[in-house]
Motif scaffolding. Structure first.
Motif, PDB file in Angstrom:
ATOM      1  N   SER A   1      -8.503  -3.399   2.121  1.00 27.99           N
ATOM      2  CA  SER A   1      -7.195  -2.830   1.767  1.00 27.99           C
ATOM      3  C   SER A   1      -6.457  -3.713   0.773  1.00 27.99           C
ATOM      4  O   SER A   1      -5.816  -3.218  -0.147  1.00 27.99           O
TER       5      SER A   1
ATOM      6  N   CYS B   1      -7.962  -3.316  -2.635  1.00 23.98           N
ATOM      7  CA  CYS B   1      -7.557  -2.055  -3.260  1.00 23.98           C
ATOM      8  C   CYS B   1      -6.092  -2.059  -3.674  1.00 23.98           C
ATOM      9  O   CYS B   1      -5.662  -1.186  -4.417  1.00 23.98           O
ATOM     10  N   GLY B   2      -5.311  -3.016  -3.188  1.00 21.04           N
ATOM     11  CA  GLY B   2      -3.894  -3.083  -3.543  1.00 21.04           C
ATOM     12  C   GLY B   2      -3.024  -2.230  -2.651  1.00 21.04           C
ATOM     13  O   GLY B   2      -1.974  -1.762  -3.081  1.00 21.04           O
ATOM     14  N   LEU B   3      -3.431  -1.996  -1.412  1.00 20.23           N
ATOM     15  CA  LEU B   3      -2.677  -1.134  -0.503  1.00 20.23           C
ATOM     16  C   LEU B   3      -1.921  -1.914   0.567  1.00 20.23           C
ATOM     17  O   LEU B   3      -1.578  -1.365   1.607  1.00 20.23           O
TER      18      LEU B   3
ATOM     19  N   ILE C   1       3.709  -1.982  -2.414  1.00 17.20           N
ATOM     20  CA  ILE C   1       2.290  -2.318  -2.497  1.00 17.20           C
ATOM     21  C   ILE C   1       2.028  -3.191  -3.719  1.00 17.20           C
ATOM     22  O   ILE C   1       2.775  -3.162  -4.700  1.00 17.20           O
TER      23      ILE C   1
ATOM     24  N   LYS D   1      -0.502  -3.421  -6.022  1.00 17.79           N
ATOM     25  CA  LYS D   1      -1.113  -2.866  -7.233  1.00 17.79           C
ATOM     26  C   LYS D   1      -2.196  -3.782  -7.797  1.00 17.79           C
ATOM     27  O   LYS D   1      -2.503  -3.744  -8.980  1.00 17.79           O
TER      28      LYS D   1
ATOM     29  N   LYS E   1      -7.427   0.217  -9.912  1.00 12.79           N
ATOM     30  CA  LYS E   1      -6.371   1.222  -9.974  1.00 12.79           C
ATOM     31  C   LYS E   1      -6.906   2.620  -9.683  1.00 12.79           C
ATOM     32  O   LYS E   1      -6.266   3.413  -8.986  1.00 12.79           O
TER      33      LYS E   1
ATOM     34  N   ARG F   1      -7.666   2.994  -5.901  1.00 18.20           N
ATOM     35  CA  ARG F   1      -6.412   3.107  -5.167  1.00 18.20           C
ATOM     36  C   ARG F   1      -5.800   4.490  -5.345  1.00 18.20           C
ATOM     37  O   ARG F   1      -5.336   5.102  -4.386  1.00 18.20           O
ATOM     38  N   THR F   2      -5.841   5.012  -6.558  1.00 18.55           N
ATOM     39  CA  THR F   2      -5.299   6.339  -6.835  1.00 18.55           C
ATOM     40  C   THR F   2      -6.039   7.406  -6.050  1.00 18.55           C
ATOM     41  O   THR F   2      -5.422   8.292  -5.447  1.00 18.55           O
TER      42      THR F   2
ATOM     43  N   LEU G   1      -5.125   7.181  -2.347  1.00 21.12           N
ATOM     44  CA  LEU G   1      -3.784   7.711  -2.111  1.00 21.12           C
ATOM     45  C   LEU G   1      -3.755   9.238  -2.217  1.00 21.12           C
ATOM     46  O   LEU G   1      -3.061   9.905  -1.448  1.00 21.12           O
TER      47      LEU G   1
ATOM     48  N   ASN H   1      -3.924   2.871   3.702  1.00 24.57           N
ATOM     49  CA  ASN H   1      -4.292   1.531   4.150  1.00 24.57           C
ATOM     50  C   ASN H   1      -5.158   1.614   5.404  1.00 24.57           C
ATOM     51  O   ASN H   1      -6.196   0.961   5.497  1.00 24.57           O
TER      52      ASN H   1
ATOM     53  N   CYS I   1      -8.659   2.889   4.618  1.00 25.26           N
ATOM     54  CA  CYS I   1      -9.471   1.825   3.997  1.00 25.26           C
ATOM     55  C   CYS I   1     -10.016   0.881   5.048  1.00 25.26           C
ATOM     56  O   CYS I   1     -11.195   0.514   5.021  1.00 25.26           O
TER      57      CYS I   1
END
Length: 98
Positions: A2, A5-7, A23, A25, A29, A32-33, A36, A75, A78
């Motif tokens: 997580s 991934c930037g979450l 978050i 970031k 990217k 993560r997109t 989400l 999150n 993940c």
């Protein structure tokens, strides 16, 4: 996973005081997109789910709102995915959202 991934929330701590922001970031990217977007699709139909995940989501949306619930679900998904890949277990929604 997580965090990669930037979450996870940004942390600005000093002097023993912890301050969590949005978050981070960091990481990929595009991944993560996509995560989400998947979480948004699940939250969209949370009111129709009658399992533990649906109950967890409805309580979270009532407490924090839809946007934060989407990030929290992403999150959690993940972390569940990483656990399933590393341990080789089968997915059980009642165990994951207990």
């Amino acid at each position: 996973f997580s965090a990669w991934c930037g979450l996870v929330p940004k942390q600005h701590s000093s002097g023993g005081k912890s301050c969590l922001k949005g978050i981070t970031k960091n990481g990929n990217k595009q991944l993560r997109t996509l995560i989400l977007h998947g979480a948004r699709a699940v939250v969209r139909y949370a009111d129709k789910r009658q399992d533990k995940m649906g109950m967890w989501l409805r309580e979270l949306i009532a407490r924090r709102g839809k946007v934060k619930a989407v990030v929290a679900l992403a999150n959690k998904l993940c972390r569940i995915g990483w656990h399933l890949l590393s341990s080789g277990e089968q997915f059980n929604v009642n165990k994951a959202f207990a």
